[in-house]
Design an enzyme around this catalytic site. Structure first.
Site, mmCIF file in Angstrom:
data_model
loop_
_atom_site.group_PDB
_atom_site.id
_atom_site.type_symbol
_atom_site.label_atom_id
_atom_site.label_comp_id
_atom_site.label_asym_id
_atom_site.label_seq_id
_atom_site.Cartn_x
_atom_site.Cartn_y
_atom_site.Cartn_z
ATOM 1 N N GLU A 257 13.588 -8.342 14.876
ATOM 2 C CA GLU A 257 13.999 -7.629 13.666
ATOM 3 C C GLU A 257 14.598 -8.563 12.624
ATOM 4 O OE1 GLU A 257 14.829 -3.030 15.023
ATOM 5 O OE2 GLU A 257 16.545 -4.385 14.972
ATOM 6 N N ASN B 90 7.918 -2.924 26.324
ATOM 7 C CA ASN B 90 7.600 -1.623 26.888
ATOM 8 C C ASN B 90 6.087 -1.565 27.097
ATOM 9 O OD1 ASN B 90 6.349 -0.815 24.437
ATOM 10 N ND2 ASN B 90 8.216 0.177 23.702
ATOM 11 N N ASP C 189 9.110 6.095 34.472
ATOM 12 C CA ASP C 189 8.448 5.494 35.634
ATOM 13 C C ASP C 189 9.083 4.186 36.080
ATOM 14 O OD1 ASP C 189 6.588 7.548 35.892
ATOM 15 O OD2 ASP C 189 5.247 6.644 34.420
ATOM 16 N N GLY C 190 10.161 3.766 35.418
ATOM 17 C CA GLY C 190 10.899 2.598 35.872
ATOM 18 C C GLY C 190 10.493 1.308 35.195
ATOM 19 N N GLY D 255 16.194 0.922 25.725
ATOM 20 C CA GLY D 255 15.573 -0.384 25.952
ATOM 21 C C GLY D 255 16.519 -1.530 25.665
ATOM 22 N N ASP D 256 17.327 -1.387 24.620
ATOM 23 C CA ASP D 256 18.299 -2.432 24.301
ATOM 24 C C ASP D 256 19.380 -2.531 25.371
ATOM 25 O OD1 ASP D 256 16.975 -3.010 21.933
ATOM 26 O OD2 ASP D 256 18.171 -1.597 20.767
#
Length: 299
Positions: free
Chosen positions: A137, A181, A221-222, A248-249
């Site tokens: 970013e 991801n 789903d891990g 996610g962060d």
């Protein structure tokens, strides 16, 4: 020690019963502001996980600058590397639907001024065994400078390839640890609609060629990862998500902190996955990041 080189935002978050389709207007049910930015989120997660953390980035000279740094400051993050520049602080415009899924538009603003000089300064003083954590970013040239400077010093590097940019493939090749991801991973490898078996085989093949630690987060789903010639699989917690923004962060920050603390890779992966799950149980990015005690209790 972990140094985070990345973005600092103020998040403007609207909640809706469902996410709108293109061209559609839906009535909102709530609005809030919260500190965010992938760099700042990951720095706070690493700090709450127990690591010593330095943040390098930029904010503007506006009403969002101080609130964007408030939780980092209160957590004891070293903010000496954060520049104050003319113009606005970065913002993220976030819609959160009733199922917890989200849509995000990011306006870089001050984040777009983060320079290669700042990148090199961020790495100065880091030592062998320290971790540099970066995202995408801030300008790609500055991310590249940070990764190359760290490599020259023998510093371990972790790149979260979000958001995807044209330079992602080249930047990913420079990092020791790459986190994506499932959508980002498919874009990175140039394949769509991968089956689970295909994804795992590609992950292992890439790991075998590059020696990098490669990690793919899969939501409910891990997580799967290739490390030391082994495929690791782990799951978080079974939850009903309230808001997935920042999960996610949180995973990235907890993984970096766990590795920095000397945890075995599999244990670090599991701890990070559980932390990411817990971050889905509250609204907002930084306010939802759990502390180390919450994660330990859940484990």
């Amino acid at each position: 020690m972990i140094t985070v080189f990345g973005s600092i935002n103020m998040d403007l978050v609207a909640t809706t019963p469902r996410l709108p389709k293109p061209g559609e207007t839906v009535a909102g049910t709530g609005f809030a502001t919260a500190a965010g930015g992938k760099g700042a989120n990951q720095a706070l997660a690493a700090r709450r996980a127990g690591a010593e953390v330095r943040m390098t980035g930029a904010v503007g000279r506006d009403e969002f600058a101080d609130p964007a740094l408030d939780l980092l400051d209160k957590a004891g993050t070293d903010l000496l590397g954060v520049a104050r520049v003319d113009g606005p602080t970065g913002t993220a415009l976030i819609l959160v639907g009733g199922d917890g899924e989200n849509m995000i538009a990011v306006v870089p603003a001050a984040n777009g001024t983060v320079s290669t000089a700042q990148a090199e300064s961020a790495v100065e003083g880091m030592q062998d065994g320290d971790i540099l954590m970066v995202q995408q970013e801030v300008p790609a040239g500055s991310v590249e400078a940070a990764l190359k400077s760290a490599k020259a010093r023998g510093v371990r590097t972790l790149l979260n390839i979000a958001p995807l940019i044209p330079e992602t493939e080249a930047l990913a090749a420079l990092a020791d640890i790459v986190i994506a991801n499932e959508t980002e991973f498919e874009r990175l490898v140039g394949r769509d609609n991968l089956t689970g078996d295909e994804r795992e085989q590609i992950l292992l093949d890439m790991h075998g060629k590059t020696g990098q630690i490669l990690i793919v987060t899969l939501g409910a789903d891990g997580v799967i990862a290739a490390e030391a010639g082994t495929l690791h699989r782990t799951k978080g917690l079974k939850i009903v998500p309230v808001d997935t923004v920042g999960a996610g962060d949180t995973f990235c920050g907890y993984l970096a902190a766990s590795l920095d603390a000397g945890l075995a890779f599999g244990d670090a992966l599991r701890r990070a996955a559980v932390a990411g799950s817990l971050a889905c149980l509250k609204a907002g990015a930084q306010p939802a990041i759990p502390d180390a005690g919450e994660v330990a209790a859940a484990l």
